[in-house]
Write a protein that holds these residues in place. Structure first.
Motif, PDB file in Angstrom:
ATOM      1  N   TRP A 216      -2.640  14.185 -14.459  1.00  0.00           N
ATOM      2  CA  TRP A 216      -3.821  13.746 -13.931  1.00  0.00           C
ATOM      3  C   TRP A 216      -4.164  12.812 -14.643  1.00  0.00           C
ATOM      4  CZ3 TRP A 216      -3.089  16.686 -10.064  1.00  0.00           C
ATOM      5  CH2 TRP A 216      -2.490  17.839 -10.080  1.00  0.00           C
ATOM      6  N   HIS A 217      -4.162  12.422 -15.714  1.00  0.00           N
ATOM      7  CA  HIS A 217      -4.845  11.030 -16.087  1.00  0.00           C
ATOM      8  C   HIS A 217      -3.861   9.696 -15.630  1.00  0.00           C
ATOM      9  CE1 HIS A 217      -7.311  12.451 -19.388  1.00  0.00           C
ATOM     10  NE2 HIS A 217      -6.335  13.493 -19.296  1.00  0.00           N
ATOM     11  N   ARG A 218      -2.728  10.020 -15.315  1.00  0.00           N
ATOM     12  CA  ARG A 218      -2.075   8.699 -14.889  1.00  0.00           C
ATOM     13  C   ARG A 218      -2.416   8.767 -13.146  1.00  0.00           C
ATOM     14  NH1 ARG A 218       1.954   5.325 -14.261  1.00  0.00           N
ATOM     15  NH2 ARG A 218       3.254   5.053 -12.715  1.00  0.00           N
TER      16      ARG A 218
ATOM     17  N   GLU B  54       0.906  -1.025  -0.005  1.00  0.00           N
ATOM     18  CA  GLU B  54      -0.033   0.121  -0.066  1.00  0.00           C
ATOM     19  C   GLU B  54       0.864   1.295  -0.147  1.00  0.00           C
ATOM     20  OE1 GLU B  54      -3.920  -1.927   2.461  1.00  0.00           O
ATOM     21  OE2 GLU B  54      -2.250  -0.786   3.354  1.00  0.00           O
ATOM     22  N   ASP B  55       1.828   1.174   0.879  1.00  0.00           N
ATOM     23  CA  ASP B  55       3.004   2.378   0.773  1.00  0.00           C
ATOM     24  C   ASP B  55       3.317   2.654  -0.567  1.00  0.00           C
ATOM     25  OD1 ASP B  55       3.534   4.033   3.044  1.00  0.00           O
ATOM     26  OD2 ASP B  55       4.305   2.458   3.961  1.00  0.00           O
ATOM     27  N   ALA B  56       3.851   1.693  -1.420  1.00  0.00           N
ATOM     28  CA  ALA B  56       4.416   1.783  -2.602  1.00  0.00           C
ATOM     29  C   ALA B  56       3.231   2.379  -3.695  1.00  0.00           C
ATOM     30  CB  ALA B  56       4.775   0.446  -3.194  1.00  0.00           C
ATOM     31  N   LEU B  57       2.047   2.092  -3.661  1.00  0.00           N
ATOM     32  CA  LEU B  57       1.077   2.583  -4.373  1.00  0.00           C
ATOM     33  C   LEU B  57       0.673   3.996  -4.183  1.00  0.00           C
ATOM     34  CD1 LEU B  57      -1.326  -0.670  -4.442  1.00  0.00           C
ATOM     35  CD2 LEU B  57      -0.030   0.355  -6.406  1.00  0.00           C
ATOM     36  N   PHE B  58       0.751   4.269  -2.772  1.00  0.00           N
ATOM     37  CA  PHE B  58       0.525   5.775  -2.455  1.00  0.00           C
ATOM     38  C   PHE B  58       1.654   6.409  -2.858  1.00  0.00           C
ATOM     39  CE2 PHE B  58      -2.834   4.247   0.365  1.00  0.00           C
ATOM     40  CZ  PHE B  58      -3.899   5.247   0.285  1.00  0.00           C
ATOM     41  N   ASP B  59       3.144   6.030  -2.800  1.00  0.00           N
ATOM     42  CA  ASP B  59       4.133   6.644  -3.499  1.00  0.00           C
ATOM     43  C   ASP B  59       3.778   7.105  -4.639  1.00  0.00           C
ATOM     44  OD1 ASP B  59       5.196   6.843  -0.642  1.00  0.00           O
ATOM     45  OD2 ASP B  59       6.532   5.060  -1.212  1.00  0.00           O
TER      46      ASP B  59
ATOM     47  N   LEU C 254       0.974   7.328  -6.475  1.00  0.00           N
ATOM     48  CA  LEU C 254       0.225   8.477  -6.449  1.00  0.00           C
ATOM     49  C   LEU C 254       0.610   9.671  -6.137  1.00  0.00           C
ATOM     50  CD1 LEU C 254      -2.934   6.881  -4.540  1.00  0.00           C
ATOM     51  CD2 LEU C 254      -2.648   7.105  -6.886  1.00  0.00           C
ATOM     52  N   ASP C 255       1.650   9.739  -5.230  1.00  0.00           N
ATOM     53  CA  ASP C 255       2.082  11.374  -4.835  1.00  0.00           C
ATOM     54  C   ASP C 255       3.044  11.663  -6.094  1.00  0.00           C
ATOM     55  OD1 ASP C 255       0.773  11.050  -2.217  1.00  0.00           O
ATOM     56  OD2 ASP C 255       2.787  10.392  -1.360  1.00  0.00           O
ATOM     57  N   ALA C 256       3.842  10.939  -6.424  1.00  0.00           N
ATOM     58  CA  ALA C 256       4.684  11.249  -7.659  1.00  0.00           C
ATOM     59  C   ALA C 256       3.856  11.548  -8.955  1.00  0.00           C
ATOM     60  CB  ALA C 256       5.378   9.897  -8.174  1.00  0.00           C
ATOM     61  N   ALA C 257       2.643  11.107  -9.115  1.00  0.00           N
ATOM     62  CA  ALA C 257       1.863  11.330 -10.438  1.00  0.00           C
ATOM     63  C   ALA C 257       1.229  12.795 -10.061  1.00  0.00           C
ATOM     64  CB  ALA C 257       0.894  10.606 -10.602  1.00  0.00           C
TER      65      ALA C 257
END
Length: 271
Positions: A147-149, A131-136, A138-141
């Motif tokens: 916005w599409h990514r 989950e941490d990796a996925l939120f990271d 998101l933060d990078a995008a």
């Protein structure tokens, strides 16, 4: 297309069923818009007046960059339609909005259903490494203003869940989940400011005295699972259901199961 004018916004809404029937207000998730409830409408509108709207920043609602209250917007929709009380059904942030309304304006609520939701003010929950990796990501995008990514990554985290791969899921569900969030990209640079409820709902849900159904998907993220457990323990008249084989959008991924549980619960409580 029907819109309600409120301070600083034009809220898009839809209704189904007859106004004389018990009212249901459906509030969508933060990775969707009111279209997420399409699979529920036929089943619910048979014996309810079903109301749904796009909150600010989503779907076909238009907003200025002003301070506003999600609670006030939702109640404005009910007021516009002449509805004094309704059962609130909210997914994710929609469920959080419903919980806020239930503690701030209990006289407007006859029943409450949450889907992968938690109360405002819920303490931070430790994430898994996945989950941490996925939120990271998101933060990078977000930082890159891609916005599409960002919209696609949000769907992968929430709708698919950190423990499931897109390839293993039903292709129709995958396509629908992406589309529900894709249409929100046009709002990415809007910046209305939601005013939080004070004090938050976390310590106040113990006072909710209407029938409450707390639901969550088996593969939802850790905070959503923890929040659902808390609501079940804190709300006096709450019952729960975990939808197997789903993550954050069980009403979209397993609509037949969701509709069966929801309509059965509504009938049980004469709502």
């Amino acid at each position: 297309m029907p819109h309600i004018e409120v301070p600083g916004a034009s809220l898009y809404y839809e209704t189904d069923g007859h106004v004389s029937q018990p009212a249901l207000l459906l509030i969508h998730a933060g990775i969707a818009n009111l279209r997420m409830w399409d699979p529920q409408i036929e089943a619910l509108a048979a014996d309810h007046f079903v109301i749904r709207f796009d909150t600010r920043g989503f779907g076909q609602t238009e907003t200025l960059n002003v301070e506003f209250s999600n609670r006030a917007d939702a109640l404005a929709v009910l007021d516009h339609l002449g509805v004094a009380k309704a059962t609130l059904i909210g997914c994710s942030r929609g469920g959080s909005i419903a919980l806020d309304i239930a503690v701030e304006s209990p006289g407007r609520v006859t029943g409450l259903v949450t889907v992968g939701s938690g109360p405002s003010g819920f303490p931070e929950v430790e994430l898994t490494e996945a989950e941490d990796a996925l939120f990271d990501a998101l933060d990078a995008a977000y930082d890159a203003e891609d916005w599409h990514r960002l919209a696609r990554l949000e769907v992968q985290l929430w709708a698919f869940g950190p423990l499931r791969s897109e390839e293993a899921l039903d292709p129709d569900f995958v396509a629908t989940a992406y589309e529900l969030n894709r249409v929100n990209v046009v709002h990415a640079e809007e910046d209305p400011t939601p005013l939080p409820i004070e004090p938050p709902a976390f310590d106040r849900v113990v006072d909710i005295d209407v029938p409450t159904l707390v639901t969550v998907g088996e593969f939802d993220i850790t905070p959503a699972l923890a929040q659902s457990e808390y609501l079940l323990s804190a709300i006096p008249n709450a019952s729960g259901c975990t939808f197997r084989g789903t993550a954050h959008l069980p009403s979209v991924e397993r609509p037949a199961d969701f509709n069966r549980v929801l309509t059965g619960w509504l009938a049980e409580h004469s709502l």
